[in-house]
Enzyme design. Sequence first.
Site, PDB file in Angstrom:
ATOM      1  N   ASN A 199      -3.702  -0.217  -1.585  1.00 52.67           N
ATOM      2  CA  ASN A 199      -2.366  -0.800  -2.219  1.00 52.67           C
ATOM      3  C   ASN A 199      -1.004  -0.417  -1.199  1.00 52.67           C
ATOM      4  O   ASN A 199      -1.039   0.776  -1.119  1.00 52.67           O
ATOM      5  CB  ASN A 199      -2.209  -0.271  -3.584  1.00 52.67           C
ATOM      6  CG  ASN A 199      -0.838  -0.786  -4.359  1.00 52.67           C
ATOM      7  OD1 ASN A 199       0.164  -0.282  -3.917  1.00 52.67           O
ATOM      8  ND2 ASN A 199      -0.983  -1.487  -5.479  1.00 52.67           N
ATOM      9  N   TYR A 200      -0.244  -1.224  -1.097  1.00 48.87           N
ATOM     10  CA  TYR A 200       0.937  -0.960  -0.167  1.00 48.87           C
ATOM     11  C   TYR A 200       2.125  -1.845  -0.760  1.00 48.87           C
ATOM     12  O   TYR A 200       1.738  -2.911  -1.130  1.00 48.87           O
ATOM     13  CB  TYR A 200       0.854  -1.342   1.112  1.00 48.87           C
ATOM     14  CG  TYR A 200      -0.097  -0.222   1.942  1.00 48.87           C
ATOM     15  CD1 TYR A 200       0.109   1.082   2.209  1.00 48.87           C
ATOM     16  CD2 TYR A 200      -1.467  -0.570   2.139  1.00 48.87           C
ATOM     17  CE1 TYR A 200      -0.568   1.831   2.746  1.00 48.87           C
ATOM     18  CE2 TYR A 200      -2.333   0.361   2.625  1.00 48.87           C
ATOM     19  CZ  TYR A 200      -1.800   1.568   2.852  1.00 48.87           C
ATOM     20  OH  TYR A 200      -2.940   2.311   3.324  1.00 48.87           O
ATOM     21  N   ARG A 201       3.286  -1.009  -1.180  1.00 49.96           N
ATOM     22  CA  ARG A 201       4.098  -1.715  -2.139  1.00 49.96           C
ATOM     23  C   ARG A 201       5.686  -1.129  -1.621  1.00 49.96           C
ATOM     24  O   ARG A 201       5.661   0.011  -1.077  1.00 49.96           O
ATOM     25  CB  ARG A 201       3.932  -1.399  -3.437  1.00 49.96           C
ATOM     26  CG  ARG A 201       4.014  -0.044  -3.906  1.00 49.96           C
ATOM     27  CD  ARG A 201       3.362   0.255  -5.155  1.00 49.96           C
ATOM     28  NE  ARG A 201       3.255   1.779  -5.554  1.00 49.96           N
ATOM     29  CZ  ARG A 201       1.944   2.533  -5.091  1.00 49.96           C
ATOM     30  NH1 ARG A 201       1.108   1.926  -4.464  1.00 49.96           N
ATOM     31  NH2 ARG A 201       2.080   3.754  -5.459  1.00 49.96           N
ATOM     32  N   SER A 234      -2.256  -5.641  -2.843  1.00 52.08           N
ATOM     33  CA  SER A 234      -3.698  -4.490  -3.856  1.00 52.08           C
ATOM     34  C   SER A 234      -4.705  -5.329  -3.458  1.00 52.08           C
ATOM     35  O   SER A 234      -4.944  -6.459  -3.480  1.00 52.08           O
ATOM     36  CB  SER A 234      -2.979  -4.089  -4.923  1.00 52.08           C
ATOM     37  OG  SER A 234      -2.890  -5.247  -5.884  1.00 52.08           O
ATOM     38  N   GLY A 283       6.065 -10.245 -18.413  1.00 52.02           N
ATOM     39  CA  GLY A 283       5.876 -11.676 -17.776  1.00 52.02           C
ATOM     40  C   GLY A 283       4.801 -11.297 -16.745  1.00 52.02           C
ATOM     41  O   GLY A 283       4.315 -12.202 -15.837  1.00 52.02           O
ATOM     42  N   SER A 284       4.119  -9.995 -16.754  1.00 51.24           N
ATOM     43  CA  SER A 284       3.084  -9.725 -15.622  1.00 51.24           C
ATOM     44  C   SER A 284       1.873 -10.746 -15.778  1.00 51.24           C
ATOM     45  O   SER A 284       1.492 -11.176 -17.022  1.00 51.24           O
ATOM     46  CB  SER A 284       2.842  -8.288 -15.747  1.00 51.24           C
ATOM     47  OG  SER A 284       3.809  -7.590 -15.271  1.00 51.24           O
ATOM     48  N   HIS A 343     -10.608   0.447  -2.012  1.00 50.49           N
ATOM     49  CA  HIS A 343      -9.078   0.224  -2.715  1.00 50.49           C
ATOM     50  C   HIS A 343      -8.152   0.285  -1.702  1.00 50.49           C
ATOM     51  O   HIS A 343      -7.847   1.183  -0.919  1.00 50.49           O
ATOM     52  CB  HIS A 343      -8.958   0.976  -4.091  1.00 50.49           C
ATOM     53  CG  HIS A 343      -7.431   1.087  -4.446  1.00 50.49           C
ATOM     54  ND1 HIS A 343      -6.904   2.037  -4.178  1.00 50.49           N
ATOM     55  CD2 HIS A 343      -6.775   0.329  -5.051  1.00 50.49           C
ATOM     56  CE1 HIS A 343      -5.578   1.768  -4.613  1.00 50.49           C
ATOM     57  NE2 HIS A 343      -5.579   0.749  -5.191  1.00 50.49           N
TER      58      HIS A 343
END
Length: 421
Positions: A227-229, A211, A378-379, A225
Amino acid sequence: MPPRPASAPQVPVMAAAAQLLRGAARAARAPPALARRALGSAPPPGVPATRGGPRWALAGALGGLGLGLGLWRRRAAMAAGEEEEDEEEERLRRRFMAPPVSGLRELRRRRRELRSRMELLIMETQAEVCRALAAVDPGAAFAVDTWERKEGGGGISCVLQDGDVFEKAGVNVSVVFGQLSEEAARQMRSRGKTLKASADGKLPFCAMGVSSVIHPKNPHVPTMHFNYRYFEIEEADGTKQWWFGGGTDLTPTYLNEEDAVHFHKTLKEACDKHDPKLYPKYKKWCDDYFFIKHRGERRGIGGIFFDDLDSPSKEEVFQFVQSCAKAIVPCYIPIVKKHCHDAFTPEEKQWQQLRRGRYVEFNLVYDRGTKFGLLTPGSRIESILMSLPLTARWEYMHTPPESSREAEILEVLRNPKDWVH
C-alpha cells in the site's frame, strides 16, 4: 437598422501572402495615390501624398506577408503540440488499466503538481503489478471495475479470482476528496495530528493511494500486501498538512529462508538509495504494526512500513515512495514463479486456511487503512474488503506439533528475525 456587413472570406495564409505581393507589384507600377488606394492604405488627412509611395506599399505588403507567415508558423506549432499531447495521452491510456480518476488531460495540465505525479505513480504501479500477475497466471483475467464516490473522487478496482495460481488477487487505486469525517479526524488526532477545523467543523481533504493483497492457491507461495498513499488536509487558516504512508510485507504459510532474504534484501536496496537508516527503521515499524495483539504474533514476516512521513521534503519523500513502489514486482514475482507449481498435501492446505484466518483478524480489527475506509462517507466497501481471502478457517484451540514446519513459522511470527545481516 443597417444590414450587418458580410464577414470577410477566410483566405489561406500562403494565398494571402501571394495576393499581397501581387498588390505590391501593381502598386510599384502605379502612380503614388493609386498605389496607396489599391492597398487600402491611403494616408490620413494632412499627410503629404508624396510620403511613402510605391516603396511604402511594397514594405506594407512584405510586412503583411511576414505577419501571415508568423501566424501560419504559430498555428502549425500549436497543431503539432496538440498532436503530441494526444499521442502522449494515448500512450498513457494504453499503459493504465483504466482512465485515471482525475482524467488524463487534467493530470497533464497539472503535471508539475505533486498530487498529479502521485496519481500517475499509483496508476502505473497498479498496471505494472496487474500485468506481472497476469503473466504468471495466464489462464485468469482481471476484472476492471471503475467507480465514483458522490462526495468526490472515485477509484479503479482490478480483481482476479479463481485463477490457476492465485485464488484472489486485487490491486486497487483510489483518489477521493471532500470533507473529513469526525471519526476519521479523531483517529488521526489520536496518533498526534493537530488538525484545526473551521468553525463549522469542516476539514477539506484529499487522499489517494494504491493497495493490493494477493492470496495464492499454493500454500508454498506466500501472500503479499502493499500500500502506498498520499494524504492532504486543509486547515481552517488555509494551511495544508500533507504526509505519505505505505509499505510492502510478506505473509508465508511456511517459512522459506531464501525467499525471506530475497524479499527483504530487495526492499532494503530500494530504501538504501535514499538513506541506509530507512530500512532498519521501517522494518521494525512493520514488525510492530502488523502485530495481532490478541494472538501475540505478527501477521507475517514483515517487510517495510511507514506512516505520517512528511520530511525531509515533499519531493524527497515522493522519490522514496516511488523507489518502494518500483520494488514490488522484483521482490515478489520471482518467489511466485519459484513455488507456484510445488506439490502440497491436504494438511498443508488446511494450515494455509488457518493462517488466513489470522490475516482476516488483523485486517478487520487493527488495520488503519480498513478503519479509515469504513469511517469515510461514501467509501466503496467492496474495494475496502477486497483484501480478504476467498476462503479461511478457524479451529478451536488448534496447536501445531512441536518441531513441525507449522511450529517453525509460528516461532518467527512471535520473534521477528533480521533477514539481511
